[in-house]
Enzyme design. Sequence first.
Site, mmCIF file in Angstrom:
data_model
loop_
_atom_site.group_PDB
_atom_site.id
_atom_site.type_symbol
_atom_site.label_atom_id
_atom_site.label_comp_id
_atom_site.label_asym_id
_atom_site.label_seq_id
_atom_site.Cartn_x
_atom_site.Cartn_y
_atom_site.Cartn_z
ATOM 1 C CG ASP A 209 48.609 49.230 40.264
ATOM 2 O OD1 ASP A 209 49.315 50.246 40.334
ATOM 3 O OD2 ASP A 209 48.842 48.288 39.490
ATOM 4 N N GLY A 210 46.117 49.315 44.202
ATOM 5 C CA GLY A 210 44.899 49.248 44.993
ATOM 6 C C GLY A 210 44.524 50.564 45.639
ATOM 7 C CG ASN A 309 41.379 47.999 37.398
ATOM 8 O OD1 ASN A 309 41.838 48.872 36.671
ATOM 9 N ND2 ASN A 309 42.125 47.287 38.201
ATOM 10 C CG ASP A 339 35.967 29.068 34.661
ATOM 11 O OD1 ASP A 339 35.123 28.153 34.685
ATOM 12 O OD2 ASP A 339 37.181 28.884 34.834
#
Length: 472
Positions: A209-210, A309, A339
């Site tokens: 996917d990268g 994304n 966070d």
Amino acid sequence: MEKKHPSKELEEGANCSASVRSHRQRERHGKLPRRRKEEKRSLRKAECPEQLSGQSEQCWLPEQHGSTAEETAESSPKRWDGCRRGHFLHGPYPATHFGPKACILPNPTSVMHIQDPASQRLTWNKPPLNVLVIRKIRDEGLLEPFKELCRFLVEEKHLMVYVEKKVVEDAALMKDESFSAIRNQLCTFREGYDDISDCVDLIICLGGDGTLLYASSLFQGSVPPVMAFHLGSLGFLTPFKFESFKTEVDKVFEGNAAIILRSRLKVKVVKGTFQRSEQHLGIEENGIMPHNHVNNEAGKITLQLQVLNEVVVDRGPSSYLSNVDLYLNGRLITSVQGDGVIVSTPTGSTAYAAAAGASMIHPNVPAIMVTPICPHSLSFRPIVVPAGVELMITLSPDARNTAWVSFDGRKRQEIQHGVSIKITTSCYPVPSICCRDLVYDWFESLAQCLHWNVRKKQTRLTDASDSSDTEN
């Protein structure tokens, strides 16, 4: 003298006044100058963009000019460069041209310019000549598939192949003397130095996917069609198997392939904008900041990106909770204490957002997801907002530390007071070519990659137990 009846006088007066009015209307209609008509038409046009997009940029929707879907597909590069956002529908009207030679096949039955997902088919205005091949680096297992694909494209298809320079300079590839003839015919480029956005007709990705995320980062405007082969670890966005790559590539070159438009986020990092402070808290009205405090035009844009994304704002190396304010169309929605927070596309809903507890959304759904990361609240659930809105994230005035932001896992930087991150849906989606169709591919990825709803089947009741239950 004959005296008329009052009812007859009223009737004749009404007929007389009606004839006078009709005569005046015909006269007024016939003598109306053309200039006044044009002025009225121009006024209607001038009022349209603010009503539709809420911005000062002018963007005319094709419906208001009586244009058809075919005219829109032909004229969209010229008429839609400035702004494609329409708040009355699902969000931005996506660009229908991808690179120099590819576009969506016009669909005359489309309603409001949102096509039926099943009708999204790829067609070529001219045969593709230039192909960009993206290969996952530092993976020796992809060396042979890369060489096979390049040989096929150069020798059999007679295409110009673009490859990143560091891929061609791979030590293992340089040692192969049999590939030297093909290597010398490859066109190389360097990220950040060479602009290939107007040169590439088709993108082929080899890896996980990268590689698709990297391909998206190379094209900050219109993106050519992307064909992704599953040669990585996860492969949620890579539906094609490399074993039959020749057949699959030939099908794409023939046209009429199913595509899915993966929406992207247009992100701006702006320095020097308004920051909420304690003295401003008293003049808020229902969370809405006054116009003299929220100025969308103020500040200097230090970074502008297209993100496929997600945008992640987190606490970084600090041990304190991150404390950031979240605005929607200029209105303060909430403060995120935890966070961090994830703002993702539907494509990104199966990435970091899924790990943080968000729902998974089909990429064809026009939406933006807001997902908190470990919020210090039991009631802070992920939300989905329309694709046309603008989100803004700033540090809260009482934050104990700064925050950090990353875009698709890249370009990570620190966010301090006075810096805001503005996010909205981009006009330039990533046209991802489907192996079968956009519905089957997505659910196949859910099942194969994420093992969605995998469970041992419940056994049916036996006949003996059925009868005993009935008797009891």
